[in-house]
Write a protein that holds these residues in place. Structure first.
Motif, PDB file in Angstrom:
ATOM      1  N   LEU A 151     -13.338   9.700   7.592  1.00 16.00           N
ATOM      2  CA  LEU A 151     -14.776   9.571   7.479  1.00 16.00           C
ATOM      3  C   LEU A 151     -15.176   8.184   7.983  1.00 16.00           C
ATOM      4  O   LEU A 151     -14.415   7.228   7.832  1.00 16.00           O
ATOM      5  CB  LEU A 151     -15.244   9.735   6.028  1.00 16.00           C
ATOM      6  N   ASP A 152     -16.356   8.091   8.565  1.00 14.26           N
ATOM      7  CA  ASP A 152     -16.861   6.793   9.013  1.00 14.26           C
ATOM      8  C   ASP A 152     -17.771   6.240   7.927  1.00 14.26           C
ATOM      9  O   ASP A 152     -18.833   6.788   7.640  1.00 14.26           O
ATOM     10  CB  ASP A 152     -17.630   6.937  10.324  1.00 14.26           C
ATOM     11  N   GLU A 153     -17.340   5.150   7.293  1.00 13.99           N
ATOM     12  CA  GLU A 153     -18.092   4.539   6.202  1.00 13.99           C
ATOM     13  C   GLU A 153     -18.592   3.180   6.651  1.00 13.99           C
ATOM     14  O   GLU A 153     -17.847   2.211   6.708  1.00 13.99           O
ATOM     15  CB  GLU A 153     -17.201   4.397   4.964  1.00 13.99           C
ATOM     16  N   ASN A 154     -19.879   3.125   7.012  1.00 15.36           N
ATOM     17  CA  ASN A 154     -20.492   1.870   7.470  1.00 15.36           C
ATOM     18  C   ASN A 154     -19.695   1.230   8.606  1.00 15.36           C
ATOM     19  O   ASN A 154     -19.467   0.021   8.636  1.00 15.36           O
ATOM     20  CB  ASN A 154     -20.624   0.876   6.310  1.00 15.36           C
ATOM     21  N   GLY A 155     -19.267   2.062   9.566  1.00 16.83           N
ATOM     22  CA  GLY A 155     -18.552   1.543  10.726  1.00 16.83           C
ATOM     23  C   GLY A 155     -17.071   1.372  10.524  1.00 16.83           C
ATOM     24  O   GLY A 155     -16.355   1.021  11.464  1.00 16.83           O
ATOM     25  N   THR A 156     -16.548   1.613   9.320  1.00 13.87           N
ATOM     26  CA  THR A 156     -15.118   1.492   9.045  1.00 13.87           C
ATOM     27  C   THR A 156     -14.559   2.874   8.735  1.00 13.87           C
ATOM     28  O   THR A 156     -15.135   3.628   7.967  1.00 13.87           O
ATOM     29  CB  THR A 156     -14.856   0.556   7.853  1.00 13.87           C
ATOM     30  N   GLN A 157     -13.426   3.203   9.378  1.00 14.12           N
ATOM     31  CA  GLN A 157     -12.801   4.500   9.159  1.00 14.12           C
ATOM     32  C   GLN A 157     -12.104   4.537   7.797  1.00 14.12           C
ATOM     33  O   GLN A 157     -11.293   3.681   7.483  1.00 14.12           O
ATOM     34  CB  GLN A 157     -11.781   4.785  10.262  1.00 14.12           C
ATOM     35  N   ALA A 158     -12.465   5.530   7.011  1.00 11.85           N
ATOM     36  CA  ALA A 158     -11.802   5.757   5.726  1.00 11.85           C
ATOM     37  C   ALA A 158     -10.987   7.039   5.849  1.00 11.85           C
ATOM     38  O   ALA A 158     -11.536   8.091   6.179  1.00 11.85           O
ATOM     39  CB  ALA A 158     -12.831   5.876   4.607  1.00 11.85           C
ATOM     40  N   GLU A 159      -9.676   6.935   5.628  1.00  7.43           N
ATOM     41  CA  GLU A 159      -8.808   8.101   5.723  1.00  7.43           C
ATOM     42  C   GLU A 159      -8.546   8.653   4.331  1.00  7.43           C
ATOM     43  O   GLU A 159      -8.070   7.941   3.444  1.00  7.43           O
ATOM     44  CB  GLU A 159      -7.484   7.730   6.396  1.00  7.43           C
ATOM     45  N   MET A 160      -8.869   9.909   4.139  1.00  5.23           N
ATOM     46  CA  MET A 160      -8.729  10.570   2.860  1.00  5.23           C
ATOM     47  C   MET A 160      -7.418  11.358   2.851  1.00  5.23           C
ATOM     48  O   MET A 160      -7.168  12.177   3.742  1.00  5.23           O
ATOM     49  CB  MET A 160      -9.905  11.511   2.605  1.00  5.23           C
ATOM     50  N   ILE A 161      -6.563  11.112   1.846  1.00  2.00           N
ATOM     51  CA  ILE A 161      -5.257  11.757   1.747  1.00  2.00           C
ATOM     52  C   ILE A 161      -5.266  12.707   0.552  1.00  2.00           C
ATOM     53  O   ILE A 161      -5.574  12.299  -0.567  1.00  2.00           O
ATOM     54  CB  ILE A 161      -4.126  10.726   1.569  1.00  2.00           C
ATOM     55  N   LEU A 162      -4.904  13.965   0.792  1.00  8.11           N
ATOM     56  CA  LEU A 162      -4.873  14.969  -0.260  1.00  8.11           C
ATOM     57  C   LEU A 162      -3.462  15.508  -0.429  1.00  8.11           C
ATOM     58  O   LEU A 162      -2.729  15.673   0.553  1.00  8.11           O
ATOM     59  CB  LEU A 162      -5.827  16.124   0.042  1.00  8.11           C
ATOM     60  N   ILE A 163      -3.093  15.792  -1.678  1.00  5.87           N
ATOM     61  CA  ILE A 163      -1.782  16.361  -1.979  1.00  5.87           C
ATOM     62  C   ILE A 163      -1.967  17.709  -2.656  1.00  5.87           C
ATOM     63  O   ILE A 163      -3.031  18.010  -3.207  1.00  5.87           O
ATOM     64  CB  ILE A 163      -0.940  15.426  -2.871  1.00  5.87           C
ATOM     65  N   ARG A 164      -0.913  18.492  -2.631  1.00 11.75           N
ATOM     66  CA  ARG A 164      -0.954  19.824  -3.237  1.00 11.75           C
ATOM     67  C   ARG A 164      -0.901  19.695  -4.762  1.00 11.75           C
ATOM     68  O   ARG A 164       0.001  19.061  -5.322  1.00 11.75           O
ATOM     69  CB  ARG A 164       0.242  20.633  -2.733  1.00 11.75           C
ATOM     70  N   THR A 165      -1.894  20.279  -5.450  1.00 11.90           N
ATOM     71  CA  THR A 165      -1.959  20.218  -6.917  1.00 11.90           C
ATOM     72  C   THR A 165      -2.307  21.607  -7.449  1.00 11.90           C
ATOM     73  O   THR A 165      -3.461  21.880  -7.796  1.00 11.90           O
ATOM     74  CB  THR A 165      -3.006  19.193  -7.392  1.00 11.90           C
ATOM     75  N   PRO A 166      -1.315  22.473  -7.513  1.00 15.63           N
ATOM     76  CA  PRO A 166      -1.609  23.861  -7.900  1.00 15.63           C
ATOM     77  C   PRO A 166      -2.147  24.020  -9.309  1.00 15.63           C
ATOM     78  O   PRO A 166      -2.813  25.008  -9.615  1.00 15.63           O
ATOM     79  CB  PRO A 166      -0.240  24.555  -7.743  1.00 15.63           C
ATOM     80  N   ASP A 167      -1.877  23.051 -10.188  1.00 19.51           N
ATOM     81  CA  ASP A 167      -2.324  23.170 -11.578  1.00 19.51           C
ATOM     82  C   ASP A 167      -3.618  22.410 -11.850  1.00 19.51           C
ATOM     83  O   ASP A 167      -4.007  22.255 -13.018  1.00 19.51           O
ATOM     84  CB  ASP A 167      -1.225  22.658 -12.522  1.00 19.51           C
ATOM     85  N   ALA A 168      -4.265  21.942 -10.798  1.00 17.89           N
ATOM     86  CA  ALA A 168      -5.492  21.160 -10.998  1.00 17.89           C
ATOM     87  C   ALA A 168      -6.589  22.019 -11.612  1.00 17.89           C
ATOM     88  O   ALA A 168      -6.728  23.211 -11.315  1.00 17.89           O
ATOM     89  CB  ALA A 168      -5.966  20.580  -9.669  1.00 17.89           C
TER      90      ALA A 168
END
Length: 284
Positions: A151-168
């Protein structure tokens, strides 16, 4: 006598000459020894080394192509890489989930400081590439078993990392409130409690002289004040949805839209130009 001496001298000289001649003759007739022949050494045979058999390299296993079945389930946001920092979603009061379903849809859920948002899209796998609504917006890392997107947040790239959470346990949207019920909760005076700046929660006492107060009256009129001025003419407010209100100038121009979290009892105002969220709590 003189003749005898002369003759004797001549004889001596003759004998000496004869001796020299005889020596030369003797040297001439003695055969010259042939030069000794130095035998040429036989070449030494260098043994040819046996060829070394190179070990056959083990081929790298071919990665299994991504399939839709590999994604089915719930994935949750676990970290945010922002510039040179790796942050936790909890630093921003944020929860985010992606739920991939067997029917080819993916549900995105975000809950930030009680503000709930949900969206449903379609996903496909084309040549091993994950696509959302036909676009390769999310990357799958098979080795780490993670999903990521930027995502572009005020000109800075923010990388979002997701993991598998089957019990969430997925968050649920706030209960729908009737407009009259929400209006009754909004009527009153709301004072600035904290701000969210650059994804950090800043309490009011650290904001210096910054202050802001809203007053929402039962008749639909409103007023606002900050450290510099008070505006109490021409402002009105009304319920926009089950979880938001709008502030208007003379019932025409919307100035602000504020979201309401009934659990935290907080009104939030996001200023898009500055990227700052202001949170208000009811004081009476």
């Amino acid at each position: 006598m003189k003749k005898i001496l002369t003759f004797a001298l001549a004889l001596v000289m003759l004998l000496s000459l004869n001796a020299c001649v005889a020596k030369k003759i003797a040297e001439a007739i003695v055969p010259t020894a042939a030069p000794t022949e130095v035998p040429t050494p036989e070449p030494t045979e260098v043994p040819t080394p046996e060829p070394t058999e190179e070990p056959t390299p083990t081929p790298e296993p071919t990665p299994k192509p991504l399939e839709a079945a590999d994604l089915i389930g719930i994935w949750s946001l676990t970290s945010i890489r922002y510039g040179d920092s790796t942050l936790s979603p909890s630093d921003f009061g944020m929860e985010m989930y992606l739920e991939f379903r067997e029917d080819g849809t993916v549900r995105a859920i975000q809950n930030t400081y009680g503000e709930y948002d949900e969206d449903t899209s379609t996903f496909t796998i084309e040549d091993g590439v994950l696509k959302i609504n036909g676009e390769p917006a999310i990357t799958y890392d098979a080795e780490a078993d993670t999903l990521s997107f930027s995502l572009d947040e005020n000109g800075t790239q923010a990388e979002m990392i997701l993991i598998r959470t089957p019990d969430a346990v997925l968050p649920t949207p706030p209960p729908e409130a009737a407009p009259d019920d929400l209006a009754a909760q909004i009527v009153g005076t709301w004072d600035l409690s904290y701000a969210i700046i650059s994804n950090s929660k800043i309490p009011k006492d650290l904001l210096g002289e910054t202050s802001m107060t809203f007053v929402f009256n039962e008749d639909g009129s409103a007023s606002m004040s900050n450290q510099a001025q008070t505006i109490d003419q021409g402002l009105t407010w009304k319920v926009e949805s089950a979880a938001s209100i709008g502030l208007y100038a003379y019932n025409v121009q919307k100035i602000y839209e504020m979201s309401y979290d009934p659990d935290a009892k907080v009104l939030s105002l996001y200023e898009e130009s500055s990227g700052v969220t202001l949170a208000f709590e009811k004081i009476n």
